[in-house]
Design an enzyme around this catalytic site. Sequence first.
Site, mmCIF file in Angstrom:
data_model
loop_
_atom_site.group_PDB
_atom_site.id
_atom_site.type_symbol
_atom_site.label_atom_id
_atom_site.label_comp_id
_atom_site.label_asym_id
_atom_site.label_seq_id
_atom_site.Cartn_x
_atom_site.Cartn_y
_atom_site.Cartn_z
ATOM 1 N N ASP A 479 2.884 9.514 -0.926
ATOM 2 C CA ASP A 479 2.354 8.145 -0.957
ATOM 3 C C ASP A 479 0.900 8.134 -1.418
ATOM 4 O OD1 ASP A 479 2.311 5.417 -0.568
ATOM 5 O OD2 ASP A 479 3.006 5.499 1.506
ATOM 6 N N ASP A 549 7.307 -2.226 -1.341
ATOM 7 C CA ASP A 549 7.383 -2.343 0.112
ATOM 8 C C ASP A 549 8.171 -3.583 0.520
ATOM 9 O OD1 ASP A 549 6.142 -0.029 0.767
ATOM 10 O OD2 ASP A 549 4.192 -0.906 1.228
HETATM 11 C C1 GLA Z 1 3.157 2.620 2.169
HETATM 12 C C2 GLA Z 1 4.596 2.866 1.758
HETATM 13 C C3 GLA Z 1 5.516 2.520 2.896
HETATM 14 C C4 GLA Z 1 5.153 3.353 4.107
HETATM 15 C C5 GLA Z 1 3.702 3.140 4.468
HETATM 16 C C6 GLA Z 1 3.255 4.096 5.544
HETATM 17 O O1 GLA Z 1 2.909 1.287 2.327
HETATM 18 O O2 GLA Z 1 4.909 2.130 0.624
HETATM 19 O O3 GLA Z 1 6.852 2.723 2.521
HETATM 20 O O4 GLA Z 1 5.405 4.706 3.816
HETATM 21 O O5 GLA Z 1 2.846 3.340 3.346
HETATM 22 O O6 GLA Z 1 1.934 3.935 5.889
#
Ligand code: GLA
Length: 730
Positions: A479, A549
């Site tokens: 990420d 997300d």
């Molecule tokens: C990002 C990712 C999510 C999750 C969060 C965790 O927003 O896109 O899927 O993994 O971080 O903090």
Amino acid sequence: MITYNESERIFKLDTPNTSYIFGIDDKFGYLMHYYYGRKLRNAKDNIRYLSRLYDGDVLPEVNTKDKNSFLDFAPFEYSTGGIGDYRSHALEILLENGTTAAELKYLSHRITKGKSVHEGLPGTFAKEGEAENLEVTLTDPEIGLTVELFYAVFADTDCIVRSAKIYNEGQTPIYLTRVMSTTLNLDNKDYNLLTLHGSWARERHKEFRKIGHGYQGVSSRRGESGHQEHPFMAITDRNLTETTGEVYGFNFIYSGNFTAEVSLDQFNLIHAEMGINPYNFKWKLEPGDSFTAPEAVMTYSFNGLGDMTRSFHSLYRNHLIRSPFLHMKRPILINNWEATYFDFDTDKLLAIAKEAASVGIEMLVMDDGWFGNRYDDNRALGDWIVNEEKIKGGLKFLVDEVNKLGLKFGIWMEPEMISPDSDLYRAHPDWAIQIPGRNPGLSRNQLVLDITRPEVWEHTWNSIKTILESANIEYLKWDMNRQLAELYSAGLPADRQGELYHRYVLALYRMQEKLVETFPNLLIENCSGGGARFDPGMLYYSPQIWTSDDTDAIERLSIQEGTAMIYPLSTMGAHVSDCPNHAVGRVTPFKTRGHVALAGTFGYELDITKIPVEERAQIPFQVAQYHKYNDLVREGNYYRLASFSDNGEYDAWMVVSQDGTEALVTYVDVFKHPNVKSRRLLLQGLDASKEYKDAESGKIYGGDTLMYAGYPLPGTWGDFKSTLIHLELC
Ligand code: GLA
């Protein structure tokens, strides 16, 4: 596929259905663009008139002077600043004496089999016989500047891949202030510009605008390709449809700052460019040094937007994505992010894993919150030590227990980041990108690690490696949750600070390359706050990327439509999540959530121990559907049939297997309206001369009937309903 006509001094690049033509001007040795479009045969005409260089009073034989007027209309194949072309330039430089002019002329060229490789950058590749490569060298001997232009043509797709390499062959430094990877000159035909725009949780929504005079386009200055705009643009017919009209598509194989722009000039000519964003870019080339621009892809279709999409898909499947998982069914995962957020421990994860195993889910992914004192998103990034208060018994114990349940185990990391509240920051505050003496701005309470510095890079890589080697981890979600700002690297002198944005991306690529090399069997899913780094650069390292997300099935229709406009369905991370949806509060049927997620990698992101029993009961059926259809979805040809973002009512797409023996149509009836007659959906990609059986109803339809008269869609009751239609060749 690539030919050079010696007497006319013309290069002709042919793909299966297109031709790209440029050549060397006789008088000055400039490289001029002549044509890009539908394939031309090798007629005996002299196509050089297309440069218009011989129309006016620019040339000495017409104006009797050396050079006259300005080169403000000349279709330079790779234009430079300071010589009377006032449009934007492919290359802009700054010399130590403060001057910026450069004039590139043809020096030599080379046509070779195969595809050139640019070390340290993601890029396309080809096996023997699949591609040809052209390198044209241009030079300005007065200032010791040499440019190599690269063109690759592939036998199996209508894509041309371009890049450029700049050399300083002089005695003093040359600063590069703008380096484009591709440019294109076209006559305007009342064209539109198609781009993708968005934000966090609503990435890649399509947008058309009329190309007007002046500059327009999209860009990123965020240090990553971004949620907001996408390194893609297309110049399209005003009346473009999925199956008719001209499209020139451009996509940048790069994950940092980009610009994609078109300008319409005083003569109604379009000049298009794509490359690294010149914002905060100043690259110092010492004598003897070179700089390579990332690759950009161009594709042309005269059969509508659908063909553009399938050309990109074919290039990326066959010549960009290297992962051994590309052609494999990915394990159906369950991710605990929307299930638990930071509130989990070994027991909770094992309870989810146990339940998941019983319904056919194949992998547990432990998301953010397992390390350091990461009890919320304000701390601990950089402290990649397992938090044994939460992960009681340690990581290996947890992974072994999950494996005993028959599930694989995956983990989340955000390696490029550092929280001010972390042991790492307390030990090395200067490792963060920030300007000494300035209070740094935080985003999600975190800073970005300066991985351009060797010691920071090594430490970060070792943290990843140590975790991955500590247990049987088979998947990594990488990420990146904030963008770059307040740029300064303690590792660079003042006159190289303008290199940091690009050096950052190169350091990231080096680390992803190391990851792929060291853990060849690891399934990698890149991610950046959802889909902020969903680009072809990252697809070179990972076969899939978390799309957004926003997991709401209806929001996902536009997000996935925009994403799949360029990238194969097999690359789109897509999960069934809980309702009311965490991003928008919408409640949609579990079945619809499943159908929309089936268009991507497929998985779950919910607390399976808590969802309603009726929903849980549907999972085994969805799992079976995934196993039944994933080969088709992953490998098939993709066709957009209807766009909810256009019609405001319904969405539909289909995939047809490469051998044409089966097809799967997904129809989502978003909003129900009263008193309307049945809807017929015009299918695509079938064989008009064959018959197909609708697996559900057993009815037989002609391919021509389905494509020209339409499939009779079943009526639905209520909003957000969806249907899968599986067709088999009789
Ligand atoms: C990002 C990712 C999510 C999750 C969060 C965790 O927003 O896109 O899927 O993994 O971080 O903090």
